[in-house]
Design an enzyme around this catalytic site. Structure first.
Site, mmCIF file in Angstrom:
data_model
loop_
_atom_site.group_PDB
_atom_site.id
_atom_site.type_symbol
_atom_site.label_atom_id
_atom_site.label_comp_id
_atom_site.label_asym_id
_atom_site.label_seq_id
_atom_site.Cartn_x
_atom_site.Cartn_y
_atom_site.Cartn_z
ATOM 1 C CG HIS A 57 -0.424 0.038 2.536
ATOM 2 N ND1 HIS A 57 0.353 -0.966 3.084
ATOM 3 C CD2 HIS A 57 -0.515 0.999 3.494
ATOM 4 C CE1 HIS A 57 0.702 -0.635 4.319
ATOM 5 N NE2 HIS A 57 0.191 0.559 4.582
ATOM 6 C CG HIS A 59 0.006 4.272 4.791
ATOM 7 N ND1 HIS A 59 -0.702 3.486 5.674
ATOM 8 C CD2 HIS A 59 -0.857 5.222 4.344
ATOM 9 C CE1 HIS A 59 -1.946 3.940 5.755
ATOM 10 N NE2 HIS A 59 -2.064 4.987 4.964
ATOM 11 C CG ASP A 61 4.785 2.854 7.542
ATOM 12 O OD1 ASP A 61 3.870 3.369 6.863
ATOM 13 O OD2 ASP A 61 4.573 1.961 8.388
ATOM 14 C CG HIS A 62 3.887 0.058 4.329
ATOM 15 N ND1 HIS A 62 3.878 -1.254 4.732
ATOM 16 C CD2 HIS A 62 3.485 0.784 5.403
ATOM 17 C CE1 HIS A 62 3.461 -1.308 5.990
ATOM 18 N NE2 HIS A 62 3.229 -0.087 6.422
ATOM 19 C CG HIS A 115 -3.919 -0.077 6.751
ATOM 20 N ND1 HIS A 115 -3.858 0.476 8.008
ATOM 21 C CD2 HIS A 115 -2.760 0.293 6.131
ATOM 22 C CE1 HIS A 115 -2.714 1.140 8.138
ATOM 23 N NE2 HIS A 115 -2.037 1.054 7.005
ATOM 24 C CG ASP A 134 0.594 -1.534 7.822
ATOM 25 O OD1 ASP A 134 1.510 -2.315 8.123
ATOM 26 O OD2 ASP A 134 0.732 -0.298 7.771
ATOM 27 C CG HIS A 172 3.842 -1.780 11.578
ATOM 28 N ND1 HIS A 172 4.620 -0.653 11.753
ATOM 29 C CD2 HIS A 172 3.115 -1.561 10.458
ATOM 30 C CE1 HIS A 172 4.356 0.217 10.784
ATOM 31 N NE2 HIS A 172 3.447 -0.316 9.977
HETATM 32 FE FE FE Z 1 2.557 0.662 8.209
HETATM 33 ZN ZN ZN Z 2 0.049 1.509 6.599
#
Ligand code: FE
Ligand code: ZN
Length: 256
Positions: A57, A59, A61-62, A115, A134, A172
């Protein structure tokens, strides 16, 4: 066919990046790119060449490491169809029913919105490896930033349908927090109680609790258990609809 080698890379504060390497073809995929520097260092350590990025996805942090990794390696970038133009460097858009390949190994793509709107997961059926971003966490699930509880429940239900010996790789290390919440939802679950002791012991030694077997999630993760009579009784939940009970559990976690 040789087996795949997985390298799990702790990144940022609590993310895990994953490199999946096929020794036979020499191909390597990075599943999400939480931190380009950490991923490049891991590639260097192993002597692997990055050939593909598979994003779950959009985001940061991805997908935040995509641009630097493409620039340094020239790798291809597979990204969810539902997140077109949101993922740096994407040159292949994929969704439910598509497959991605690492040499002769095959991962199936499933849509898991909730998410984010376009979130996807990668499932190696033969190797029993799932990369779920996530969507599903150890004793938890992703927050509903863009989707509805009904969508997220459908997504989790697809994951729940996979075999118990599927090894789940999530993005995570949220397990200790999730455990504190899970035990309030289903305190009478003995499997959950004993799992929490194991989780505490691992975290005290700074060891990861991820990856985890899906069978254990099915037995202990409250977000996969809206049908549990104990959970329904604890929440005074009279509705019989699993999606509604899931939504209730998710709402409690958001306020926990
Ligand atoms: Fe994340
Ligand atoms: Zn995420």
């Amino acid at each position: 066919m040789s087996s795949l080698i997985i390298k799990q890379i702790p990144c940022l504060s609590d993310n895990y990046g994953y490199l999946v390497h096929d020794p036979q073809s020499g191909e390597t995929a990075s599943i999400d790119t939480p931190d380009a520097k950490a991923i490049l260092a891991a590639l260097d350590d192993e002597g692997w060449r990055l050939t593909q990025i598979w994003n779950t996805h959009h985001h940061y942090d991805h997908a935040g490491g995509n641009a630097e990794l493409v620039e340094k390696t020239g790798c291809a970038v597979y990204a969810p169809k539902g997140e077109r133009d949101m993922i740096p460097g994407a040159d292949h858009y994929i969704g439910e029913g598509d497959e991605v390949h690492l040499g002769e190994h095959r991962a199936r793509v499933i849509d898991t919105p909730g998410h984010t709107r376009g979130h996807i997961c990668y499932i190696f059926d033969d190797e029993k490896l799932a990369f779920v971003g996530d969507t599903l966490f150890a004793l938890g699930c992703g927050r509903l930033f863009e989707g509805t509880p009904e969508q997220m429940w459908d997504s989790l239900y697809k994951l729940k349908a996979l075999p118990d010996d599927m090894l789940i790789h999530c993005a995570h290390e949220y397990t200790m927090d999730n455990a504190r919440f899970a035990v309030t939802v289903e305190p009478q679950n003995a499997d959950l109680q004993s799992r929490i002791l194991q989780i505490k012991a691992l975290r005290e030694k700074d060891q990861p609790t991820v990856p985890m077997l899906l069978g254990l999630e099915k037995a202990t993760n409250p977000f996969l258990r809206p049908g549990s009579a104990a959970i329904r009784a604890n929440l005074k939940e009279e509705r019989s609809d699993d999606a509604a009970v899931f939504a209730h559990v998710r709402r409690l976690k958001d306020a926990f």
